[in-house]
Design an enzyme around this catalytic site. Structure first.
Site, PDB file in Angstrom:
ATOM      1  N   GLY A   1       0.812  -1.221   0.000  1.00 42.30           N
ATOM      2  CA  GLY A   1       0.000   0.000   0.000  1.00 42.30           C
ATOM      3  C   GLY A   1       0.839   1.261   0.000  1.00 42.30           C
ATOM      4  O   GLY A   1       0.460   2.274   0.586  1.00 42.30           O
TER       5      GLY A   1
ATOM      6  N   VAL B   1      -3.157  -7.274  -1.773  1.00 40.69           N
ATOM      7  CA  VAL B   1      -2.722  -8.064  -0.612  1.00 40.69           C
ATOM      8  C   VAL B   1      -3.807  -9.010  -0.102  1.00 40.69           C
ATOM      9  O   VAL B   1      -3.503  -9.929   0.656  1.00 40.69           O
ATOM     10  CB  VAL B   1      -2.229  -7.167   0.556  1.00 40.69           C
ATOM     11  CG1 VAL B   1      -1.060  -6.305   0.134  1.00 40.69           C
ATOM     12  CG2 VAL B   1      -3.359  -6.336   1.146  1.00 40.69           C
TER      13      VAL B   1
ATOM     14  N   SER C   1      -3.124   0.668  14.235  1.00 41.30           N
ATOM     15  CA  SER C   1      -3.811   1.923  14.569  1.00 41.30           C
ATOM     16  C   SER C   1      -4.160   1.927  16.042  1.00 41.30           C
ATOM     17  O   SER C   1      -4.353   0.859  16.649  1.00 41.30           O
ATOM     18  CB  SER C   1      -5.094   2.013  13.737  1.00 41.30           C
ATOM     19  OG  SER C   1      -5.932   3.047  14.227  1.00 41.30           O
TER      20      SER C   1
ATOM     21  N   TYR D   1     -13.052  -1.927  11.734  1.00 41.71           N
ATOM     22  CA  TYR D   1     -11.663  -1.580  11.402  1.00 41.71           C
ATOM     23  C   TYR D   1     -10.762  -1.835  12.616  1.00 41.71           C
ATOM     24  O   TYR D   1      -9.698  -2.451  12.498  1.00 41.71           O
ATOM     25  CB  TYR D   1     -11.635  -0.111  10.974  1.00 41.71           C
ATOM     26  CG  TYR D   1     -10.276   0.518  10.818  1.00 41.71           C
ATOM     27  CD1 TYR D   1      -9.474   0.253   9.704  1.00 41.71           C
ATOM     28  CD2 TYR D   1      -9.790   1.422  11.773  1.00 41.71           C
ATOM     29  CE1 TYR D   1      -8.232   0.853   9.561  1.00 41.71           C
ATOM     30  CE2 TYR D   1      -8.564   2.022  11.636  1.00 41.71           C
ATOM     31  CZ  TYR D   1      -7.782   1.742  10.533  1.00 41.71           C
ATOM     32  OH  TYR D   1      -6.558   2.345  10.383  1.00 41.71           O
TER      33      TYR D   1
END
Ligand SMILES: NC(=O)c1ccc[n+]([C@@H]2O[C@H](COP(=O)([O-])OP(=O)(O)OC[C@H]3O[C@@H](n4cnc5c(N)ncnc54)[C@H](O)[C@@H]3O)[C@@H](O)[C@H]2O)c1
Length: 246
Positions: A13, A64, A143, A157
């Site tokens: 990415g 991916v 994150s 997420y």
């Protein structure tokens, strides 16, 4: 210190934003960087920008989330010494936050596919070789959403990022006697996030007074990727300007 001459790195990415900054930082330390992105033009753009500095970079577009494509691409590249699992944000486009009770089960996969399964596919593709050569670095860009709850509407997420963090811890221990380290970086809000007034508001709450930059994350990756980072493994390192001190 932090010399990466002779090493190869795959950054997923890396066609823009954080990944592009990580790729540039690793290349500046002397390694050959393979710049991945699911959007081929983005990968080419980052690789060309790195080559323009005199460093070495090659674009390697693949998705991916596609285990076979990942393995086939990595087989073509040859030995990978450093993997940075950066591809994320739920696909090629970022996402609109939504409270969990407003989500349908069919919406979970787009978060888990890239942020967890993508990490597992890429790690699987490089780890056998790293262990055999008794040197390797796996770094996953996670994150704060994977370590701390919030009300923003990013639970799926966060679950995927938390899964990737746990996966890194296990890989670290499974690989510890084979010269391979595995760590996660838990990022706070980055300046490239297109949140308008919302991100400006959050920036004011960050103790150091600004959002994160790709260079902040690139520097951390250089340290973890280096020989000097050899005794750091199984860790989740928060990089967020002091928002979540621990
Ligand atoms: N931006 C933030 O505020 C923030 C905060 C915390 C964590 N992160 C994490 O940092 C990482 C980078 O974020 P960013 O803000 O630079 O994201 P971004 O959306 O700007 O860039 C991500 C890149 O990954 C590529 N990509 C998406 N899905 C892919 C796939 N399946 N295969 C290959 N490439 C794929 C995209 O094409 C894009 O170029 C992500 O893992 C993200 O979750 C970002």
């Amino acid at each position: 210190m932090f010399d990466l001459t002779g090493k190869t790195a795959l950054v997923t990415g890396a066609g823009q934003s954080v990944g592009a900054g990580i790729a540039a930082a690793l290349a500046a330390q002397g390694c050959h960087v393979f710049v991945n992105d699911v959007v081929a033009e983005r990968a080419e753009h980052t690789a060309a920008a790195i080559r323009a500095t005199g460093a070495v970079a090659t674009a390697v577009p693949f998705d991916v989330t596609d285990a076979e494509a990942v393995q086939a691409s990595v087989d073509e590249l040859g030995p990978i010494d450093i993997l940075v699992n950066n591809a994320g944000n739920a696909g090629a486009h970022s996402f609109a936050p939504k409270q969990f009770v407003d989500m349908e089960p069919s919406e979970y996969a787009r978060f888990v596919d890239v942020n967890l399964f993508g990490v597992m596919h890429c790690t699987r593709a490089v780890l056998v070789g790293m262990q055999a050569r008794r040197w390797g670095r796996v770094i996953t860009i996670a994150s704060g959403a994977g370590t701390v709850g919030n009300r923003m509407g990013i639970s799926a997420y966060g679950a995927a990022k938390g899964g990737a963090i746990a996966f890194m811890r296990h890989i670290a221990i499974e690989s510890a006697r084979r010269g391979v380290t595995a760590n996660s970086l838990a990022l706070g809000l980055m300046a490239n996030t297109d949140g308008g007034a919302f991100t400006e508001q959050i920036a004011k709450t960050i103790p150091v007074g600004r959002l994160g930059t790709p260079a902040d994350i690139g520097a951390a990756c250089v340290w973890l990727a280096s020989n000097e980072g050899a005794w750091v493994t199984g860790q989740t390192i928060t990089i967020d300007g002091g928002s979540n001190p621990s």
